[in-house]
Design a protein around this motif. Structure first.
Motif, PDB file in Angstrom:
ATOM      1  N   GLY A   4      -1.639 -12.187  -5.534  1.00  0.00           N
ATOM      2  CA  GLY A   4      -2.208 -11.524  -4.373  1.00  0.00           C
ATOM      3  C   GLY A   4      -3.721 -11.442  -4.439  1.00  0.00           C
ATOM      4  O   GLY A   4      -4.327 -11.515  -5.498  1.00  0.00           O
ATOM      5  N   THR A   5      -4.337 -11.277  -3.278  1.00  0.00           N
ATOM      6  CA  THR A   5      -5.781 -11.148  -3.160  1.00  0.00           C
ATOM      7  C   THR A   5      -6.123  -9.852  -2.442  1.00  0.00           C
ATOM      8  O   THR A   5      -5.240  -9.147  -1.957  1.00  0.00           O
ATOM      9  N   PHE A   6      -7.404  -9.562  -2.367  1.00  0.00           N
ATOM     10  CA  PHE A   6      -7.875  -8.411  -1.601  1.00  0.00           C
ATOM     11  C   PHE A   6      -7.352  -8.474  -0.172  1.00  0.00           C
ATOM     12  O   PHE A   6      -6.841  -7.474   0.365  1.00  0.00           O
ATOM     13  N   GLN A   7      -7.461  -9.635   0.470  1.00  0.00           N
ATOM     14  CA  GLN A   7      -7.008  -9.770   1.855  1.00  0.00           C
ATOM     15  C   GLN A   7      -5.512  -9.569   1.980  1.00  0.00           C
ATOM     16  O   GLN A   7      -5.030  -8.991   2.959  1.00  0.00           O
ATOM     17  N   ASP A   8      -4.743 -10.011   0.979  1.00  0.00           N
ATOM     18  CA  ASP A   8      -3.297  -9.757   0.995  1.00  0.00           C
ATOM     19  C   ASP A   8      -3.019  -8.258   0.987  1.00  0.00           C
ATOM     20  O   ASP A   8      -2.092  -7.787   1.664  1.00  0.00           O
ATOM     21  N   GLY A   9      -3.813  -7.515   0.223  1.00  0.00           N
ATOM     22  CA  GLY A   9      -3.638  -6.065   0.202  1.00  0.00           C
ATOM     23  C   GLY A   9      -3.911  -5.444   1.549  1.00  0.00           C
ATOM     24  O   GLY A   9      -3.167  -4.557   2.011  1.00  0.00           O
ATOM     25  N   VAL A  10      -4.965  -5.889   2.226  1.00  0.00           N
ATOM     26  CA  VAL A  10      -5.276  -5.404   3.568  1.00  0.00           C
ATOM     27  C   VAL A  10      -4.126  -5.721   4.515  1.00  0.00           C
ATOM     28  O   VAL A  10      -3.635  -4.852   5.265  1.00  0.00           O
TER      29      VAL A  10
END
Length: 345
Positions: free
Chosen positions: A135-141
């Motif tokens: 996962g990435t930061f954008q996936d978390g968003v």
């Protein structure tokens, strides 16, 4: 001293999945967020969020609770620690609790969903945020926004537009929102909901009432598609970047909402022409773009603006023009002021 250059694509919006989700959940005023994991995950993100908000002149403390998993919890399981944290958080004056799982929790196999489904007297919402799985930061968003959207039920339409997925950690989040609200106002459209930025939990129930959703950037496309499927709401994929893109944005919004936008588009073109005339002293200047991380849209908008102004960007110039992902006409004006300071320094 470390003399290695920063990665070209580095930004304050980078980070793990947990941080991305926290940038969403901590902007709901009357809810608490539990970080299920070791204390360090909460401490790091608490410090980052607090410092970022101070940079944006917001003296706020993120409402974070850590389950503070110990070595014993990691060996034998941390579900009891999560229950205790939920009981404590639910006993406070909050409308909901969000539970964000960390990498170690996914590794040891805690059944976080089952713990959250127990009765605590208020909604408890689990958002999977273990970034080590790719996962990435954008996936978390995206995960946070989609999970929160799932709590809203379809409802009747009302005039207005929803703003989806604002970058809560960017420096100009309020300025960018103000510009989008101004552009919508040109079409006599109000903002119905900022999903999610500084709203109460109950306000999310009106998510399905907007006649149009405007995404902050194209990376939020999975969120836009989910909202379209759940509520039947069309979406515009991004805030506008650049002069021509701002006109195209007005045209797209007007078309989606069944409005004649030609008069508003002409007024915006006139406003842009007056702005360009006011910076006529920059015409013919030679400079190079300093584009550390503006993204392709930001760079294209800067190149368009330089062309309209008659600037001569050249790699051999000592003058570096700052390039940012400026939003709308007002964002381009702010960037022009920075260019003027750089050229006349």
């Amino acid at each position: 001293m470390n003399l290695n250059p920063l990665p070209v694509n580095s930004s304050r919006l980078g980070g793990c999945t947990l941080t991305g989700a926290l940038s969403v959940t901590t902007r709901i005023r009357d809810a608490a967020t539990i970080v299920h994991g070791p204390k360090g995950c909460s401490h790091h993100n608490f410090s980052l969020l607090h410092a970022t908000w101070l940079d944006n002149d917001e003296v706020l403390l993120p409402d974070l609770v850590s389950t503070g998993l110990s070595e014993q919890d990691i060996v034998f399981g941390g579900e009891d620690a999560l229950r205790k944290a939920l009981d404590k958080a639910a006993g406070r004056n909050v409308k909901a609790v969000f539970v964000l799982s960390t990498c170690i929790v996914e590794t040891i196999g805690d059944d976080v969903e089952a713990v959250c489904e127990q009765e605590y007297g208020i909604p408890v919402i689990h958002i999977p945020t273990a970034g080590f799985l790719g996962g990435t930061f954008q996936d978390g968003v995206n995960n946070a926004l989609i999970t929160l959207a799932g709590t809203a039920k379809p409802c009747s339409r009302t005039p207005g537009v929803n703003i989806i997925g604002e970058m809560n950690l960017e420096y100009e989040v309020e300025e960018n929102y103000t510009e989008i609200a101004r552009l919508l106002g040109c079409l006599d459209l109000p903002v119905s909901l900022r999903f999610v930025h500084d709203i109460p939990f109950d306000r999310m129930s009106r998510l399905g009432s907007g006649q149009l959703n405007i995404l902050r950037n194209p990376a939020l496309a999975p969120v836009g598609k989910y909202l379209e499927q759940r509520f039947g709401t069309p979406f515009i994929p991004s805030f506008p970047h650049g002069l021509s893109d701002t006109i195209a944005f007005l045209e797209s919004v007007a078309c989606c909402c069944g409005i004649d936008g030609h008069e508003s588009m002409e007024r915006e073109r006139s406003m842009q022409a007056e702005m360009i005339a006011a910076f006529g002293d920059l015409k013919g200047s030679r400079a190079a773009f300093d584009n550390t991380w503006p993204g392709q849209d930001g760079l294209a908008a800067a190149e368009e603006l330089a062309g309209v102004l008659g600037l001569s960007p050249g790699g051999g110039s000592d003058t570096r023009l700052p390039v940012s992902p400026a939003v709308g006409t007002t964002g381009m004006r702010r960037m022009l002021h920075r260019w003027r300071r750089a050229i006349h320094a």
